[in-house]
Design a protein around this motif. Structure first.
Motif, mmCIF file in Angstrom:
data_model
loop_
_atom_site.group_PDB
_atom_site.id
_atom_site.type_symbol
_atom_site.label_atom_id
_atom_site.label_comp_id
_atom_site.label_asym_id
_atom_site.label_seq_id
_atom_site.Cartn_x
_atom_site.Cartn_y
_atom_site.Cartn_z
ATOM 1 N N UNK A 91 8.068 11.472 -5.335
ATOM 2 C CA UNK A 91 8.262 11.276 -3.893
ATOM 3 C C UNK A 91 7.067 10.559 -3.253
ATOM 4 N N UNK A 92 5.855 10.945 -3.658
ATOM 5 C CA UNK A 92 4.659 10.349 -3.049
ATOM 6 C C UNK A 92 4.532 8.880 -3.444
ATOM 7 N N UNK A 95 6.992 6.826 -1.569
ATOM 8 C CA UNK A 95 6.537 6.625 -0.193
ATOM 9 C C UNK A 95 5.539 5.475 -0.148
ATOM 10 N N UNK A 96 4.686 5.458 -1.131
ATOM 11 C CA UNK A 96 3.687 4.389 -1.247
ATOM 12 C C UNK A 96 4.377 3.026 -1.384
ATOM 13 N N UNK A 98 7.455 2.255 -0.409
ATOM 14 C CA UNK A 98 8.103 1.912 0.872
ATOM 15 C C UNK A 98 7.076 1.389 1.863
ATOM 16 N N UNK A 99 5.881 1.960 1.787
ATOM 17 C CA UNK A 99 4.837 1.576 2.730
ATOM 18 C C UNK A 99 4.295 0.176 2.457
ATOM 19 N N UNK A 127 -0.014 5.203 7.515
ATOM 20 C CA UNK A 127 0.210 5.808 6.195
ATOM 21 C C UNK A 127 -0.263 4.921 5.064
ATOM 22 N N UNK A 128 -1.007 3.878 5.412
ATOM 23 C CA UNK A 128 -1.504 3.025 4.340
ATOM 24 C C UNK A 128 -3.013 3.163 4.268
ATOM 25 N N UNK B 5 -9.689 10.338 8.499
ATOM 26 C CA UNK B 5 -8.836 9.510 9.350
ATOM 27 C C UNK B 5 -7.481 10.173 9.532
ATOM 28 N N UNK B 6 -6.957 10.693 8.422
ATOM 29 C CA UNK B 6 -5.647 11.325 8.443
ATOM 30 C C UNK B 6 -5.673 12.557 9.349
ATOM 31 N N UNK B 323 8.921 8.882 6.918
ATOM 32 C CA UNK B 323 8.997 8.781 5.460
ATOM 33 C C UNK B 323 9.439 7.387 5.044
ATOM 34 N N UNK B 324 10.375 6.813 5.787
ATOM 35 C CA UNK B 324 10.886 5.489 5.446
ATOM 36 C C UNK B 324 9.781 4.441 5.506
ATOM 37 N N UNK B 325 8.838 4.607 6.435
ATOM 38 C CA UNK B 325 7.762 3.616 6.506
ATOM 39 C C UNK B 325 6.555 4.011 5.662
ATOM 40 N N UNK B 326 6.693 5.079 4.878
ATOM 41 C CA UNK B 326 5.664 5.332 3.875
ATOM 42 C C UNK B 326 4.859 6.608 4.000
ATOM 43 N N UNK B 327 5.286 7.559 4.848
ATOM 44 C CA UNK B 327 4.561 8.818 4.922
ATOM 45 C C UNK B 327 4.868 9.639 3.677
ATOM 46 N N UNK B 328 3.833 10.025 2.963
ATOM 47 C CA UNK B 328 4.037 10.850 1.769
ATOM 48 C C UNK B 328 4.364 12.282 2.201
ATOM 49 N N UNK B 329 5.040 13.047 1.340
ATOM 50 C CA UNK B 329 5.387 14.429 1.719
ATOM 51 C C UNK B 329 4.169 15.239 2.162
#
Ligand SMILES: Nc1ncnc2c1ncn2[C@@H]1O[C@H](COP(=O)(O)OP(=O)(O)OP(=O)(O)O)[C@@H](O)[C@H]1O
Ligand SMILES: [Mg+2]
Lengths: 286, 414
Positions: A91-92, A95-96, A98-99, A127-128, B5-6, B323-329
């Motif tokens: 999953x992680x 996500x990477x 997709x990002x 998220x990057x 940062x997060x 999540x679609x734009x890349x947020x990890x769980x």
């Protein structure tokens, strides 16, 4: 007319922004019934292609796009993105992907209502691993690129539909992904605004990004280089736009209509202009 | 760097979320506010009580030991108290032999009439003492001199009085050298001791009384009997309370010929053991209070969990988009966990402020206690730590739920 993965073999080169689908199936279980949304789709898309995916409602276009965008996983089959098998990613890692590698544009825009255009565009950067302080500058550049430099601090509710979709496109572009996937990006827009959005995609395409657009409209598909048609979960046709039979039929009909309208205006029953001169991807009005 | 940062981003996001829903946030954290307020109040109250009582015991003298005769339960009604009361000889023996005490005095009460010129007072308690009394009681002699050994040895007719007695008997400000008639016996006033208010927690405390002291030998001569009312001693050190009790018990039992299972016919009390008992009790009180507080925080936590679950389901589409734009769980998990924690911490801070405000009100209402009424720092620390812990523990389940959402399912959520 069954589309085969070998229809455009010369273009397939491994690397960023390439897609390889082999025997993709998708089964949805709804209660005791199962819906077979995709029944063995095999498809190759090379880096820098501009592909339109067409098909009747329920033919599986969105299902396919979601799999391409790593938002969903196939029930069966192999999906290789940029030379990497996605079924081996967690999953992680997805996500990477997709990002970094994918910019997804939705029919319903999917903007955060309480955030400004700029904040919405900045979202993927949050998220990057890219530098935080550069984020707002990059987001501004992306907004300027879609022509919304003067609407940065507007909320989605303060923007028109076309402007909202531009924000969504800017969001898809901001991380400079190798591939833009758009599921009916113009489905909720009028024809003039649709034209603006599709021209935006063409601009992006000129920079070398791979673009896959799902659409119901032949004139939108006409901007693409290649049209893939689905029916009941399988690829039924896969041709360059210029040689796609359905698209050619459509162009002829359009030309005939235009000619009839023109002659009706000047003098009833006048000469009929030939349609053959119309180029694929040319500005075909509705 | 990326983690900082997060965290920065998620905290900012949580604050934005919460400010968008101020009223709901306040209602949700009510349980936490009450719980934390209770921590502050009970912490302050138990500390104040403890401070007050210990101060009282301390001014009373932590090294003091009381000894008195006692009729044991099985003998009640068969023998009289005077038969088991301490005798002067026993006290003398203790003075010469007990190693754990460095001073001892009998307290020999004689009630009678005291006269100074035309003024007389009836029913005054005159106390016969040894000169050690000064060492034990530590009462300041403001005018004149304290008793000395010779006063006792020679059975002198001298007395010490307190300020209250000067007022009551209408004596001069410096009455030393004047004489008093106690039960028609003539006494020379040699000194004045400071009036001391009895500790409020003891019977008859909180008030002052007329005090007259005479050498014990003189008191015995006035009204002869073999026993004293009680004896007062001083420990060599506060840590010797138990040892002293054991030693004195052994000495008295031997001198009274008690053996084996015979119950002791006397009682020994040390202030030190009272202090220790009180400390144990106040520890229990604090523990119980903290237990109650933990329960209310638990209830508050359930409220937090509920609202976070509501928040997750309200924002399912947003989660899907992120999540679609890349947020990890893990990032989504962190976001909701931080939100719950920030919510709880805000509740905690409001609780601390509320509790502090109530303590300030209490201070204004109880001026006598104001020096003991202050919010102990540990309660603030406990409040902050506990509210953060409640946020993390009760926010965990909703956060995991959010983190596990499938991106496409979340995006399709209505
Ligand atoms: N989450 C789902 N659960 C069950 N069935 C689904 C689900 N999503 C899609 N389907 C079914 O899968 C089939 C393909 O759906 P899909 O959304 O891919 O079609 P589409 O080509 O995008 O249609 P449209 O042009 O209307 O958007 C349909 O029959 C649909 O009912
Ligand atoms: Mg669709």
């Amino acid at each position: 007319m069954t589309g085969t993965p070998t229809s455009t073999p010369a273009r397939v080169v491994p690397g960023k922004g390439t897609i390889r689908l082999r025997g993709i199936h998708k089964l949805y279980q709804v209660g005791s019934e199962s819906v077979h949304a995709l029944r063995g789709v095999s498809l190759d898309i090379a880096r820098g292609e501009f592909v339109a995916i067409m098909g009747a409602s329920g033919s599986g276009k969105s299902t396919l796009m979601n799999i391409l965008g790593c938002l969903d996983q196939p029930s069966k089959g192999m999906y290789e993105l940029s030379g990497r098998r996605t079924d081996r990613l967690g999953a992680a890692a997805l996500a990477q992907v997709r990002n970094k590698e994918i910019g997804f544009v939705f029919q319903t825009f999917e903007l955060l209502a309480r955030s400004t255009a700029l904040e919405n565009v900045q979202l993927p950067l949050a998220y990057s691993a890219r530098l935080f302080w550069g984020a707002s500058k990059r987001a501004k550049l992306a907004l300027e690129r879609v022509g919304l430099g003067d609407r940065m601090h507007h909320r989605p509710s303060q923007l028109s539909g076309g402007q909202r979709q531009r924000v969504a496109v800017a969001r898809a572009l901001v991380n400079e992904p190798a591939m833009i996937l758009a599921d009916e990006p113009t489905g909720n827009l009028d024809s003039k605004t649709s034209e603006e959005i599709i021209n935006l995609f063409k601009d992006v395409h000129k920079q070398g990004q791979t673009i896959v657009v799902v659409t119901h409209e032949e004139d939108i598909a006409g901007h693409a280089e290649r049209i893939v048609r689905l029916r009941d979960g399988i690829v039924v046709s896969d041709h360059p736009t210029a040689s796609d039979p359905m698209h050619r039929d459509y162009l002829e009909r359009m030309a005939m209509q235009a000619a009839r309208a023109a002659s009706g205006e000047s003098e009833r029953g006048g000469t009929v202009a030939p349609a053959a001169g119309q180029r694929a991807g040319g500005g075909v009005g509705p | 760097m990326i983690l900082v940062r997060l965290l920065f981003q998620t905290v900012a996001l949580a604050l934005v979320q919460l400010t968008g829903n101020k009223f709901r946030a306040l209602l949700t954290t009510l349980g936490i506010i009450i719980g934390v307020g209770a921590v502050i109040l009970t912490g302050t109250a138990t500390q104040a009580l403890k401070g007050y009582v210990l101060h009282q015991l301390d001014t009373f003298g932590p090294r003091k030991v009381f000894m008195t005769g006692d009729v044991p339960r099985p003998m009640r009604g068969r023998i009289r108290w005077s038969e088991v009361a301490l005798k002067l000889t026993e006290i003398e023996y203790l003075k010469n032999n007990a190693q754990t005490i460095d001073a001892i005095t009998p307290m020999y009460f004689v009630t009678g009439q005291v006269r100074a010129g035309e003024v007389s007072r009836d029913g005054v308690t005159v106390t016969g003492i040894w000169s050690d009394w000064h060492e034990i009681e530590k009462r300041v002699v403001t005018i004149g001199r304290p008793f000395i050994k010779v006063d006792v040895d020679e059975m002198r007719n001298v007395c010490l009085i307190n300020d209250k007695a000067i007022a009551e008997l209408e004596l001069r400000a410096d009455p030393t050298g004047d004489t008093l008639l106690i039960n028609n016996r003539r006494f020379l006033i040699v000194g004045v001791v400071e009036t001391k208010e009895m500790a409020a927690m003891f019977p008859g405390g909180g008030e002052t009384r007329t005090e007259v002291y005479v050498p014990v030998s003189t008191a015995v001569a006035m009204r002869p009997r073999l026993y004293v009312d009680f004896a007062l001693a001083q420990l060599k050190g506060t840590e010797q309370a138990d040892e002293a009790k054991a030693e004195i018990t052994a000495i008295l039992r031997r001198s009274r010929g008690l053996s084996g299972d015979d119950p002791s016919t006397f009682q020994i009390h040390t202030v030190q053991s009272a202090i220790e008992q009180f400390q144990a009790v106040s520890g229990v009180i604090t523990g119980v209070a903290l237990g109650l507080v933990a329960v209310s925080l638990l209830v508050g936590g359930v409220g937090i969990m509920n609202i976070m679950l509501v928040s997750v389901s309200e924002r399912t589409r947003e989660i899907g988009l992120r999540k679609a734009v890349g947020a990890r769980p893990g990032v989504i998990l962190l976001q909701f966990l931080v939100e719950a924690t920030v919510l709880c911490l805000i509740g905690g801070v409001v609780g601390v402020v509320t509790g502090g405000g109530m303590v300030a009100l209490g201070k204004a209402a109880l001026p006598g206690m104001s020096e003991y009424l202050s919010v102990p720092p540990w309660t603030i620390l406990v409040s902050v730590v506990f509210s953060a812990a409640v946020g993390i523990i009760f926010g965990m389940f909703p956060a995991i739920k959010a983190a596990r959402l499938d991106p496409i399912v979340a995006l399709r959520h209505e």
